[in-house]
Design a protein around this motif. Structure first.
Motif, PDB file in Angstrom:
ATOM      1  N   ALA A 132      18.253  14.494  -2.049  1.00 28.74           N
ATOM      2  CA  ALA A 132      18.646  15.876  -2.305  1.00 28.74           C
ATOM      3  C   ALA A 132      17.563  16.602  -3.099  1.00 28.74           C
ATOM      4  O   ALA A 132      16.583  15.992  -3.552  1.00 28.74           O
ATOM      5  CB  ALA A 132      19.965  15.913  -3.064  1.00 28.74           C
ATOM      6  N   LEU A 133      17.752  17.905  -3.280  1.00 32.85           N
ATOM      7  CA  LEU A 133      16.740  18.732  -3.924  1.00 32.85           C
ATOM      8  C   LEU A 133      16.403  18.245  -5.327  1.00 32.85           C
ATOM      9  O   LEU A 133      15.232  18.173  -5.700  1.00 32.85           O
ATOM     10  CB  LEU A 133      17.220  20.187  -3.971  1.00 32.85           C
ATOM     11  N   ASP A 134      17.418  17.894  -6.123  1.00 30.16           N
ATOM     12  CA  ASP A 134      17.143  17.495  -7.504  1.00 30.16           C
ATOM     13  C   ASP A 134      16.284  16.232  -7.572  1.00 30.16           C
ATOM     14  O   ASP A 134      15.467  16.066  -8.482  1.00 30.16           O
ATOM     15  CB  ASP A 134      18.442  17.310  -8.279  1.00 30.16           C
ATOM     16  N   ILE A 135      16.430  15.354  -6.588  1.00 30.24           N
ATOM     17  CA  ILE A 135      15.617  14.132  -6.560  1.00 30.24           C
ATOM     18  C   ILE A 135      14.159  14.475  -6.269  1.00 30.24           C
ATOM     19  O   ILE A 135      13.237  13.971  -6.923  1.00 30.24           O
ATOM     20  CB  ILE A 135      16.161  13.148  -5.501  1.00 30.24           C
ATOM     21  N   ILE A 136      13.948  15.353  -5.288  1.00 30.46           N
ATOM     22  CA  ILE A 136      12.576  15.754  -4.958  1.00 30.46           C
ATOM     23  C   ILE A 136      11.938  16.506  -6.124  1.00 30.46           C
ATOM     24  O   ILE A 136      10.762  16.303  -6.449  1.00 30.46           O
ATOM     25  CB  ILE A 136      12.541  16.609  -3.673  1.00 30.46           C
ATOM     26  N   GLU A 137      12.703  17.375  -6.777  1.00 32.77           N
ATOM     27  CA  GLU A 137      12.176  18.085  -7.947  1.00 32.77           C
ATOM     28  C   GLU A 137      11.672  17.102  -8.992  1.00 32.77           C
ATOM     29  O   GLU A 137      10.602  17.283  -9.591  1.00 32.77           O
ATOM     30  CB  GLU A 137      13.257  18.978  -8.559  1.00 32.77           C
ATOM     31  N   GLU A 138      12.439  16.063  -9.216  1.00 33.77           N
ATOM     32  CA  GLU A 138      12.065  15.055 -10.215  1.00 33.77           C
ATOM     33  C   GLU A 138      10.829  14.280  -9.770  1.00 33.77           C
ATOM     34  O   GLU A 138       9.918  14.003 -10.563  1.00 33.77           O
ATOM     35  CB  GLU A 138      13.236  14.099 -10.430  1.00 33.77           C
ATOM     36  N   CYS A 139      10.781  13.932  -8.489  1.00 39.18           N
ATOM     37  CA  CYS A 139       9.708  13.061  -8.001  1.00 39.18           C
ATOM     38  C   CYS A 139       8.382  13.781  -7.815  1.00 39.18           C
ATOM     39  O   CYS A 139       7.320  13.153  -7.891  1.00 39.18           O
ATOM     40  CB  CYS A 139      10.136  12.390  -6.688  1.00 39.18           C
ATOM     41  N   VAL A 140       8.397  15.095  -7.556  1.00 37.42           N
ATOM     42  CA  VAL A 140       7.129  15.823  -7.459  1.00 37.42           C
ATOM     43  C   VAL A 140       6.852  16.626  -8.717  1.00 37.42           C
ATOM     44  O   VAL A 140       5.812  17.269  -8.832  1.00 37.42           O
ATOM     45  CB  VAL A 140       7.091  16.762  -6.222  1.00 37.42           C
ATOM     46  N   GLU A 170       8.004   8.905  -0.938  1.00 33.28           N
ATOM     47  CA  GLU A 170       8.160   7.455  -1.092  1.00 33.28           C
ATOM     48  C   GLU A 170       8.837   7.115  -2.410  1.00 33.28           C
ATOM     49  O   GLU A 170       9.733   6.261  -2.467  1.00 33.28           O
ATOM     50  CB  GLU A 170       6.801   6.768  -1.005  1.00 33.28           C
ATOM     51  N   LEU A 171       8.425   7.778  -3.482  1.00 30.40           N
ATOM     52  CA  LEU A 171       9.059   7.540  -4.783  1.00 30.40           C
ATOM     53  C   LEU A 171      10.539   7.899  -4.727  1.00 30.40           C
ATOM     54  O   LEU A 171      11.399   7.168  -5.244  1.00 30.40           O
ATOM     55  CB  LEU A 171       8.347   8.366  -5.863  1.00 30.40           C
ATOM     56  N   ALA A 172      10.852   9.017  -4.078  1.00 30.81           N
ATOM     57  CA  ALA A 172      12.249   9.448  -3.971  1.00 30.81           C
ATOM     58  C   ALA A 172      13.089   8.415  -3.229  1.00 30.81           C
ATOM     59  O   ALA A 172      14.198   8.058  -3.655  1.00 30.81           O
ATOM     60  CB  ALA A 172      12.323  10.801  -3.275  1.00 30.81           C
ATOM     61  N   VAL A 173      12.557   7.921  -2.113  1.00 34.24           N
ATOM     62  CA  VAL A 173      13.312   6.958  -1.297  1.00 34.24           C
ATOM     63  C   VAL A 173      13.491   5.631  -2.029  1.00 34.24           C
ATOM     64  O   VAL A 173      14.591   5.066  -2.072  1.00 34.24           O
ATOM     65  CB  VAL A 173      12.597   6.746   0.058  1.00 34.24           C
ATOM     66  N   LYS A 207       0.842  -1.187   0.000  1.00 28.35           N
ATOM     67  CA  LYS A 207       0.000   0.000   0.000  1.00 28.35           C
ATOM     68  C   LYS A 207       0.880   1.241   0.000  1.00 28.35           C
ATOM     69  O   LYS A 207       1.964   1.244   0.582  1.00 28.35           O
ATOM     70  CB  LYS A 207      -0.917  -0.023   1.223  1.00 28.35           C
ATOM     71  N   PRO A 208       0.419   2.328  -0.632  1.00 23.19           N
ATOM     72  CA  PRO A 208       1.226   3.559  -0.683  1.00 23.19           C
ATOM     73  C   PRO A 208       1.499   4.107   0.715  1.00 23.19           C
ATOM     74  O   PRO A 208       0.717   3.894   1.654  1.00 23.19           O
ATOM     75  CB  PRO A 208       0.354   4.524  -1.487  1.00 23.19           C
ATOM     76  N   LEU A 209       2.589   4.835   0.839  1.00 23.47           N
ATOM     77  CA  LEU A 209       2.975   5.429   2.116  1.00 23.47           C
ATOM     78  C   LEU A 209       1.861   6.310   2.674  1.00 23.47           C
ATOM     79  O   LEU A 209       1.574   6.276   3.871  1.00 23.47           O
ATOM     80  CB  LEU A 209       4.256   6.244   1.934  1.00 23.47           C
ATOM     81  N   ALA A 210       1.225   7.109   1.808  1.00 24.63           N
ATOM     82  CA  ALA A 210       0.165   8.012   2.270  1.00 24.63           C
ATOM     83  C   ALA A 210      -0.978   7.224   2.895  1.00 24.63           C
ATOM     84  O   ALA A 210      -1.596   7.669   3.872  1.00 24.63           O
ATOM     85  CB  ALA A 210      -0.348   8.865   1.107  1.00 24.63           C
TER      86      ALA A 210
END
Length: 426
Positions: free
Chosen positions: A218-226, A201-204, A3-6
């Protein structure tokens, strides 16, 4: 299937709910219902990801009632019948009905008697305005509560909880989210906690651990994932506030192109909350009485934007920006109230004149309360010379009209006439 993290991090009790303190904080209405175990059916409305389902599951968890979830658009009347049969056996059941505004008449007619006898506690969830979109028969049997977008601190709290929770969250992994990534994650999802947790969750799960087994987000990973770019890579997030400051100052300075540029930066970052809040501040702080119509139009544009969501929200917001830029400006209101506040904070108050004091109780006249008060509507032009300020500051003056715009020019003329009439007042 995992199940998704959320979903896993959904609150189990009312104490676990993030944000929405106006509903679930100490002494607030839903908290009072839960504590007293006196639940009534309700409609929760607000943007996606703000906690409607979370509040429903938390209510069920705190009261230990059976909890079922259905969708008014996709689940059938037969599904409702199954829930009602279960409610008959269990005594009381909480039904979260998503998209409740799409409940058709046959389902509604079946459900209504069970709401009335209290067997089923309905918690309807919708992103639509229930006063417009929900049938009056349902509305009259429910209480309506607005669920508001979460702020950055709320989302950060939920993210940190998910990172620390080993049972339902990501606590069994060695995850570090950089400061820049955390700031962006709390802002870019526009108050939508579900999106923030999904992005986390996608980032991790898509980031390989380093040689020490650490997962660095890092920031670039979050930028990509959201799928939202950060305004800058400024560690402290100062640039975010610099853009908001430049946005307001450009509108105040009547530079349409600059204002649209800074708004576009905020749009690209997905930061609707900052745009909407700032536009309403600008409307009343910088335009004010020079053009009250523009203030009202700004509020309408913000409401439309919140209902539409991005990308369409950019259209009414751009309308408001252009309107405010090209409007006459007046800061007379903020200057006036700040002058009054300054007096208060310096102790310049004094007693309310006796004739202005409340006189709606027995014995008030003996205390001279309300005696000799002059009722303005009993006089020509509905005005009579009378002192309203306390004696200590009877000559204080706070408001000074700024004569830009027809409306405040008219106010200024009335203000000047009143000042001339009051001269010599003791």
């Amino acid at each position: 299937m995992n199940k998704p993290l959320a979903y896993r991090m959904r609150p189990k009790t009312i104490d676990d709910v993030v944000g929405q303190t106006h509903l679930v904080g100490e002494g607030k209405i839903i908290r009072r219902m839960v504590d007293a175990k006196q639940l009534s059916s309700m409609i929760l409305y607000g943007p996606p990801g703000t906690g409607k389902t979370s509040i429903a599951s938390a209510i069920a968890g705190s009261t230990h009632y059976a909890f079922r979830m259905l969708n008014a658009a996709t689940d059938s009347k037969k599904d409702l019948q199954i829930v009602v049969e279960e409610a008959k056996m269990s005594g009381t059941l909480i039904l979260l009905l998503d998209e409740v505004h799409r409940l058709d008449k046959p389902k509604q007619d079946f459900l209504l008697p069970h709401l009335e006898n209290g067997r089923v506690i309905l918690i309807g969830a919708t992103t639509e305005n229930p006063y417009i979109s929900i049938n009056p028969a349902i509305r009259s049997r429910t209480q309506i509560f607005e669920v508001k977008p979460l702020n950055e601190e709320d989302i950060k709290q939920a993210i940190e909880r998910a990172l620390a929770d080993s049972q339902d969250g990501l606590g069994d992994l060695d995850v570090t989210v950089t400061d820049e990534a955390m700031i962006h994650l709390t802002r870019a999802t526009n108050g939508d906690l579900r999106s923030a947790l999904n992005g986390l969750e996608l980032a991790v799960k898509s980031t390989k651990p380093d040689t020490n087994g650490k997962i660095i987000i890092a920031l670039d990973i979050i930028e990509e994932c959201v799928q939202r770019k950060s305004l800058t890579h400024d560690k402290d997030g100062d640039a975010h506030y610099d853009v908001i400051s430049a946005f307001q100052k450009s509108i105040r300075g009547s530079d349409v192109d600059a204002a649209l540029h800074y708004m576009a930066r905020l749009v690209e970052a997905g930061d609707m909350m900052s745009i909407c809040r700032r536009l309403m501040v600008i409307a009343y702080e910088d335009i004010g009485l020079a053009n009250p119509g523009a203030c009202a139009r700004t509020v309408s544009a913000v409401q439309a934007a919140e209902k539409l969501g991005f990308p369409e929200a950019r259209i009414p917001l751009a309308n408001a920006v252009i309107d405010l830029c090209l409007s006459p400006k007046s800061n007379s209101s903020i200057v006036a109230i700040d002058k009054a506040l300054s007096d208060i904070r310096q102790g310049n108050t004094g007693d309310v004149p006796d004739y202005l004091k409340d006189s709606h109780y027995n014995g008030a006249e003996k205390l001279n309360r309300g005696v000799d008060y002059k009722y303005p509507h009993s006089f020509d032009n509905h005005w009579v010379k009378q002192q309203y300020l306390p004696n200590k500051i009877k000559n204080a003056s706070y408001y000074e009209p700024v004569k830009t715009g027809k409306y405040e020019i008219a106010l200024g003329k009335q203000w000047e006439w009143l000042i001339s009439q009051k001269k010599g007042q003791s």
